[in-house]
Design a protein around this motif. Structure first.
Motif, PDB file in Angstrom:
ATOM      1  N   SER A  52       0.843  -1.193   0.000  1.00 19.69           N
ATOM      2  CA  SER A  52       0.000   0.000   0.000  1.00 19.69           C
ATOM      3  C   SER A  52       0.884   1.251   0.000  1.00 19.69           C
ATOM      4  O   SER A  52       2.072   1.198   0.353  1.00 19.69           O
ATOM      5  CB  SER A  52      -0.897   0.022   1.241  1.00 19.69           C
ATOM      6  OG  SER A  52      -0.118   0.205   2.412  1.00 19.69           O
ATOM      7  N   GLU A  53       0.299   2.368  -0.387  1.00 19.77           N
ATOM      8  CA  GLU A  53       1.066   3.619  -0.397  1.00 19.77           C
ATOM      9  C   GLU A  53       1.583   3.956   0.995  1.00 19.77           C
ATOM     10  O   GLU A  53       2.726   4.375   1.161  1.00 19.77           O
ATOM     11  CB  GLU A  53       0.188   4.758  -0.918  1.00 19.77           C
ATOM     12  CG  GLU A  53       0.921   6.083  -1.035  1.00 19.77           C
ATOM     13  CD  GLU A  53       0.076   7.181  -1.641  1.00 19.77           C
ATOM     14  OE1 GLU A  53       0.550   8.333  -1.685  1.00 19.77           O
ATOM     15  OE2 GLU A  53      -1.067   6.897  -2.073  1.00 19.77           O
ATOM     16  N   ARG A  54       0.754   3.745   2.000  1.00 17.73           N
ATOM     17  CA  ARG A  54       1.168   4.033   3.383  1.00 17.73           C
ATOM     18  C   ARG A  54       2.347   3.152   3.789  1.00 17.73           C
ATOM     19  O   ARG A  54       3.303   3.636   4.419  1.00 17.73           O
ATOM     20  CB  ARG A  54      -0.011   3.824   4.336  1.00 17.73           C
ATOM     21  CG  ARG A  54       0.334   4.072   5.791  1.00 17.73           C
ATOM     22  CD  ARG A  54      -0.879   3.904   6.688  1.00 17.73           C
ATOM     23  NE  ARG A  54      -1.877   4.932   6.452  1.00 17.73           N
ATOM     24  CZ  ARG A  54      -3.010   5.044   7.152  1.00 17.73           C
ATOM     25  NH1 ARG A  54      -3.276   4.183   8.126  1.00 17.73           N
ATOM     26  NH2 ARG A  54      -3.863   6.008   6.879  1.00 17.73           N
ATOM     27  N   LYS A  55       2.283   1.879   3.424  1.00 14.22           N
ATOM     28  CA  LYS A  55       3.367   0.955   3.784  1.00 14.22           C
ATOM     29  C   LYS A  55       4.656   1.332   3.045  1.00 14.22           C
ATOM     30  O   LYS A  55       5.743   1.297   3.630  1.00 14.22           O
ATOM     31  CB  LYS A  55       2.959  -0.483   3.439  1.00 14.22           C
ATOM     32  CG  LYS A  55       3.923  -1.539   3.966  1.00 14.22           C
ATOM     33  CD  LYS A  55       3.975  -1.529   5.489  1.00 14.22           C
ATOM     34  CE  LYS A  55       4.866  -2.620   6.037  1.00 14.22           C
ATOM     35  NZ  LYS A  55       4.966  -2.580   7.508  1.00 14.22           N
ATOM     36  N   ARG A  56       4.519   1.680   1.763  1.00 10.88           N
ATOM     37  CA  ARG A  56       5.706   2.105   1.007  1.00 10.88           C
ATOM     38  C   ARG A  56       6.353   3.328   1.645  1.00 10.88           C
ATOM     39  O   ARG A  56       7.577   3.398   1.785  1.00 10.88           O
ATOM     40  CB  ARG A  56       5.331   2.425  -0.442  1.00 10.88           C
ATOM     41  CG  ARG A  56       5.092   1.231  -1.319  1.00 10.88           C
ATOM     42  CD  ARG A  56       5.114   1.603  -2.796  1.00 10.88           C
ATOM     43  NE  ARG A  56       4.153   2.641  -3.140  1.00 10.88           N
ATOM     44  CZ  ARG A  56       2.935   2.418  -3.599  1.00 10.88           C
ATOM     45  NH1 ARG A  56       2.516   1.169  -3.737  1.00 10.88           N
ATOM     46  NH2 ARG A  56       2.129   3.413  -3.919  1.00 10.88           N
ATOM     47  N   ASP A  57       5.531   4.288   2.021  1.00 11.53           N
ATOM     48  CA  ASP A  57       6.061   5.517   2.615  1.00 11.53           C
ATOM     49  C   ASP A  57       6.775   5.234   3.929  1.00 11.53           C
ATOM     50  O   ASP A  57       7.815   5.831   4.229  1.00 11.53           O
ATOM     51  CB  ASP A  57       4.933   6.530   2.844  1.00 11.53           C
ATOM     52  CG  ASP A  57       4.399   7.118   1.544  1.00 11.53           C
ATOM     53  OD1 ASP A  57       5.085   6.985   0.505  1.00 11.53           O
ATOM     54  OD2 ASP A  57       3.307   7.719   1.565  1.00 11.53           O
ATOM     55  N   SER A  58       6.217   4.321   4.715  1.00 15.09           N
ATOM     56  CA  SER A  58       6.836   3.946   5.988  1.00 15.09           C
ATOM     57  C   SER A  58       8.177   3.241   5.759  1.00 15.09           C
ATOM     58  O   SER A  58       9.197   3.580   6.388  1.00 15.09           O
ATOM     59  CB  SER A  58       5.882   3.038   6.772  1.00 15.09           C
ATOM     60  OG  SER A  58       6.516   2.525   7.926  1.00 15.09           O
TER      61      SER A  58
END
Length: 203
Positions: A52-58
């Motif tokens: 997910s975008e959130r996971k990638r950003d993290s």
């Protein structure tokens, strides 16, 4: 993830390399190179496309903080149009590897083509799902490129670059038809190429 496919001694430094943005109609192609620290395990590394975008950003922040070395390289729209997308991608990969602060013993590249390097290198098909360092590189490349596309949206609010990231979605094609192409569009990619030819015929 199966790094056991490639057995290396513990002090053998491997750089993983991957790219983002080969297919879009606009923006640069971005590559990243990552040398992971064997003493700092990063959980959940995977091909950026399945995260997910959130996971990638993290993970983006964790990779930058915990990797032994990382680097991002790009090839511009002008270089893509001049060289073709494959050669521009390999150029971006070369720049990413050359930007590493540490020289690795080997470079592992996602795909079936290798950039020109002075370091031993191996291409691995679907490497972004097999080798953690390549997974990390795929995440850095994807997040860096997405940031560029969001910045483009700030400059060109008529185009939903923050959503489609320059890919040829229905929305993007509609925007091209309505507003025409920009300097950041790839002139050798259709439908932009066809639009340019049509303009020349009319002119």
């Amino acid at each position: 993830m199966d790094d056991d496919l490639i057995q290396m001694p513990p002090d053998f430094l491997v750089a993983g390399v991957d790219e983002a943005g080969r297919g879009p109609l606009a923006g640069p192609v971005v590559a990243a190179a990552v040398i992971l620290d064997p003493l700092k395990y990063i959980d959940s590394l995977a091909d950026s496309k399945v995260l997910s975008e959130r996971k990638r950003d993290s993970l983006f922040e964790i990779i930058k903080a915990d990797a032994l070395s990382w680097s991002v390289g790009m090839a511009s729209v002008e270089e893509i149009d001049e060289l073709n997308i494959l050669q521009a991608t390999l150029l971006a990969m070369q720049r990413a590897v050359n930007g590493l602060a540490i020289v690795p013993d080997q470079v592992l590249v996602d795909g079936n083509c290798l950039p020109k390097l002075l370091i031993p290198a191996q291409a691995i098909i679907k490497g972004d799902s097999k080798v953690k360092a390549i997974s990390a590189a795929s995440i850095l490349a994807k997040v860096e490129r997405d940031k560029i596309m969001v910045d483009y949206y700030q400059q060109y609010p008529d185009y939903s670059f923050h959503r489609h990231k320059g890919y040829g979605t229905k929305q993007h094609l509609k925007e091209l038809e309505q507003f025409g192409f920009l300097s950041i569009h790839r002139k050798t990619f259709n439908p932009v190429r066809t639009m340019i030819l049509q303009q020349k015929l009319v002119g």
